[in-house]
Design an enzyme around this catalytic site. Structure first.
Site, PDB file in Angstrom:
ATOM      1  N   ASP A 177       0.649  -1.432  -0.039  1.00  9.20           N
ATOM      2  CA  ASP A 177       0.136  -0.005   0.016  1.00  9.20           C
ATOM      3  C   ASP A 177       0.876   1.116   0.081  1.00  9.20           C
ATOM      4  O   ASP A 177       0.423   2.462  -0.026  1.00  9.20           O
ATOM      5  CB  ASP A 177      -0.751   0.004   1.311  1.00  9.20           C
ATOM      6  CG  ASP A 177      -2.276  -0.356   0.772  1.00  9.20           C
ATOM      7  OD1 ASP A 177      -2.558  -0.492  -0.199  1.00  9.20           O
ATOM      8  OD2 ASP A 177      -2.906  -0.895   1.918  1.00  9.20           O
ATOM      9  N   CYS A 178       1.914   1.046   0.215  1.00  5.41           N
ATOM     10  CA  CYS A 178       3.139   2.137   0.491  1.00  5.41           C
ATOM     11  C   CYS A 178       3.759   2.761  -0.790  1.00  5.41           C
ATOM     12  O   CYS A 178       4.852   3.506  -0.858  1.00  5.41           O
ATOM     13  CB  CYS A 178       3.956   2.162   1.659  1.00  5.41           C
ATOM     14  SG  CYS A 178       2.763   1.912   3.420  1.00  5.41           S
TER      15      CYS A 178
END
Ligand code: BGC
Length: 810
Positions: free
Chosen positions: A483-484
């Site tokens: 997600d990063c």
């Protein structure tokens, strides 16, 4: 250093001091009513949705930590103490907290008074039972007082901590005998209230927090308790609570018991009121009537145990490795069930008001619980697929209560669609239930555009086919599993969400990880097409998979390992060409477990590089070298200080991918070595360093670059639970469900020893014994009900209910 020990016979972790490095929690509840309970009785309860229907108040980010919960106070002369030590923190003569499967039990002694509290959520009611026992172990009579205390949350936990100008005027209660009814907002749009009751006559109650605690006090010093007298306050606005006072005389050796019930009650819209302004208490009283006697509680507790006995008999191993057995048979499966119930909503690190259910998270969680509760897994798949969009993309999250996609975060996480194939394929391999593919499922919850689930899977598959970048690799969108890794975000201002800022579909940034997923789940999709008799679609799918395979082996290969991605400028991420972040774990694990580069020798090389560059004594780091500065073109991954979270932390979720990848290559020693490094039972002895619970996985362990190397964070709600269970049960112990039947093909370390396994599968019981002969992989002989069979798959035969399987490795 340890703070307790495993009691495997009782399926409990026994905590022997309240002063654990962090609160060590447990979950109560199976279906609709849930509680979190820490080893010092902290925590809270909710009905279905931790944000919208929260019963009791909890303060995240509070100082001191974990100081609100469901507390009992015992006043014995001038001494006031709690069986869980908090909140008064009077030193106890002895303390024990047993976190079990769906219950917690506290037993403490102070000044010859023994208190025990057993707390659990019964199978068939929306309440939590706390069974309290007090025993006088002294030689003289004791006059004691027992007090209870919970603080009500005004239902919507988000609003509850923000909207004070309204909320301080809305609190309302009713009190009838020993039952306190919390009815805030019932007068208007709610048809539910909460109760807190005890099965005995009380001497007094309090429902106003100020009256109970005294202004400026916390739960550590309730004035009314210290004075030995509750005030019978009736809350009006401010902060309603529920507290009971019971005065008790105990002869030497005498024990008295009490059943406290905290419950959620709903009334039909037209039966809300008993009389003007007085709530209809009938369903509450009926619920309370079911738990009046100790025998009632024993019966409810026995039902809970029987439920878990049954679940945990579905996969059960007996080996000479005690720690493996306890994780496989008890804790890992238990954690998988908790992730089923909670997804990423409520833990001590997830506030219950944030993320709800994740699309990718819930699909992956399913891999770990589908064998336990296939019917509920089926329902879950339909719920998840109902939040997909027509083009195959998906809402990244949805709310558990409404089951509607969360438009605040929206879509654009380009791995999401493929996880739906992963979950559905796992469900069908487990159950053989092909009918799910014919279920009519809406897009974005709109039934007017519903279509069979099989068509959803096709759109998932085609979403990737139709969204490729310049290297013929999948476009990453907002992010993939990581997600990063926000390659299209370019956020330069604080407060902008890395996940939603910038365009959702970048024109060129690509993900090798999604490519690996496509190869794995594209093949699983092709198998489903074949089973449906659509060989043309299966062939088309395999041709697409082949193209992707080739793209990974060329543009996705860096020389010694797989590239992670191409950024929005088409520069490599996770390559020796980069200054930092040269190698990432995800493509090494996932590409190899998908079988990419095995025959070309790339897989061997990639895993060798993982060992050389990413391995530590506490697990495999997500990337190296850590980013030491913020990179606009990479996003959140570079926002963390080195060693934490996605910036070179040991992200436990993808350690099993590497371990599985090692089993694909037949490296049992190395696969197990990786398994052990993050396995909670194996790090129990370093609980002072690890800090989080030694019975469950944490999302992250701080990496080598971090100040607190080895420290766990964010325990309980992590895809690590499902993936490690898949790894140990299907790859290391090697019992893998295929469409044709169970496959037995372990990959264990050389010294693992023989083992036995019971696996219930599609209505039959398989009693499997494995002779390892010191081998790491390879089945020499498979004897099923006395007959030797070819290959590793026991053909599924619905007429056979018992299988005796001998597997001889070597
Ligand atoms: C999220 C996952 C994500 C992981 C890695 C977790 O917090 O729940 O969906 O894959 O972080 O970024």
């Amino acid at each position: 250093m340890q703070y307790g020990f495993f009691d495997d016979k009782n399926r409990e972790y026994v905590i022997t001091t309240p002063k654990t490095p962090l609160p060590w929690i447990n979950y109560l509840g199976n279906k609709d009513f849930f509680s979190l309970v820490s080893n010092t009785c902290g925590g809270y309860s909710f009905y279905k949705d931790a944000k919208l229907l929260r019963l009791t108040r909890y303060r995240y980010n509070n100082v001191p930590y974990d100081n609100n919960g469901k507390y009992f106070y015992i006043k014995d002369g001038e001494t006031v103490w709690n069986p869980g030590w908090q909140p008064v923190k009077t030193e106890l003569d002895s303390y024990e907290c047993r976190h079990g499967i769906g219950y917690s039990k506290f037993t403490s002694v102070k000044n010859d008074v023994k208190a025990s509290v057993l707390t659990f959520v019964p199978m068939s009611d929306t309440c939590e039972i706390s069974h309290v026992e007090l025993t006088n172990n002294s030689s003289s009579e004791k006059k004691l007082q027992l007090f209870s205390y919970v603080e009500w949350c005004l239902w919507n936990a988000d609003d509850d901590m923000k909207n004070f100008q309204r909320n301080l005027s809305t609190g309302e209660v009713e009190i009838v005998d020993s039952t306190i009814f919390h009815k805030t907002e019932y007068r208007e749009r709610r048809n539910h209230y909460a109760i807190y009751s005890v099965n005995t006559k009380v001497d007094a109650v309090d429902t106003s927090r100020d009256a109970f605690l005294g202004a400026y006090n916390g739960p550590d010093h309730p004035d009314a308790v210290f004075a030995g007298k509750l005030t019978n306050s009736v809350a009006s606005g401010w902060s309603p609570i529920a507290a009971h006072q019971i005065d008790i005389t105990l002869a030497p050796g005498e024990t008295k018991t009490f059943n406290f019930i905290l419950g959620y009650v709903e009334n039909p819209e037209d039966q809300k009121w008993e009389s003007h302004g007085i709530i209809n208490k009938k369903p509450a009283n009926e619920m309370l009537a079911r738990y009046q006697s100790d025998a009632d509680v024993d019966k409810a507790f026995a039902e809970l145990s029987a439920y878990w006995d049954n679940l945990l008999s579905i996969y059960h191993v007996k080996s000479s490795n005690e720690k493996v057995d306890r994780m496989v048979n008890i804790w890992n499966q238990y954690q998988c069930m908790v992730t089923f119930n909670m997804s990423r909503s409520a833990s001590y690190y997830e506030s219950g008001i944030g993320r709800g259910m994740g699309f990718r998270d819930s699909c992956q969680d399913l891999l770990g619980f589908v064998h336990l509760i296939p019917d509920r897994a089926r329902e879950r798949i339909i719920d998840i697929a109902s939040t997909q969009f027509q083009d195959g993309s998906a809402y990244h999250q949805y709310q558990p209560l409404t089951k509607k996609g969360n438009s605040d975060i929206g879509s654009g996480f380009n791995d999401d669609p493929l996880w739906l194939i992963a979950g559905t394929s796992a469900y069908i391999r487990e159950t053989g239930d092909m009918s799910i593919l014919d279920e009519t499922v809406p897009f974005d919850n709109d039934m007017s555009v519903a279509t069979p689930l099989m068509n959803h899977l096709k759109r998932s598959f085609d979403y990737i086919v139709n969204h490729k970048g310049p290297h013929d690799l999948p476009l990453i969108g907002r992010a993939d599993w990581n997600d990063c890794l926000n390659l299209n975000c370019f956020s330069a201002h604080p407060g902008e969400s890395f996940q939603t800022f910038g365009p959702s579909e970048g024109p060129v940034a690509e993900s090798v990880f999604i490519a690996g997923m496509f190869v794995k789940y594209g093949e699983e999709y092709a198998q489903l097409c074949e089973l449906k008799g659509d060989s043309a679609e299966a062939e088309r799918a395999r041709a697409e998979v082949k193209k992707m395979y080739d793209a990974v082996c060329t543009a996705g290969w860096d020389g010694e390992w797989f590239v992670r991605a191409y950024d929005a400028h088409s520069n490599k991420v996770g390559s020796h060409e980069c200054k930092e972040g040269q190698i990432y774990i995800e493509p090494q694990g996932f590409c190899v477990l998908a079988g990419i580069g095995v025959k070309e020798g790339l897989a061997e090389k990639a895993l060798k590089s993982v060992k050389e560059r990413l391995d530590t004594k506490y697990g495999v780091m997500i990337l190296q070298p850590a980013y030491t500065e913020y990179h606009l073109e990479l996003g959140e991954v570079s926002s963390y200080p080195p060693g934490y979270k996605e910036n070179a932390g040991i992200f436990c979720h993808n350690n099993p991918w590497v371990s599985i990848a090692e089993t694909v290559l037949g490296h049992g020693d190395r696969a197990f070595e990786i398994y052990k490094k993050t396995c909670p039972a194996y790090v129990e002895e370093i609980s002072d360093i690890h800090c989080t619970e030694p019975y469950v996985y944490s999302q992250m362990v701080a990496g080598r670059d971090a100040k607190f190397f080895g420290q766990g964070k964010n325990s309980w709600l992590t895809g690590t639970a499902a993936w490690t269970f898949v790894n140990i049960s299907q790859y290391i112990l090697g019992i893998y469900p295929t469409h044709k039947g169970l496959s037995v093909d372990p990959c264990v370390p050389a010294g693992f020893g023989d083992f036995e396994l019971v696996r219930k599968y599609r209505g039959a019981t398989y009693n499997i014994s494995v002779k390892t002969n010191g081998a790491q992989k390879g089945i020499q002989k498979l004897i099923v009900n006395g007959n030797e069979i070819n290959g590793t798959v026991i053909p599924y035969d619905p007429s056979v209910k018992e299988y005796t399987v001998e597997a001889i490795m070597g």
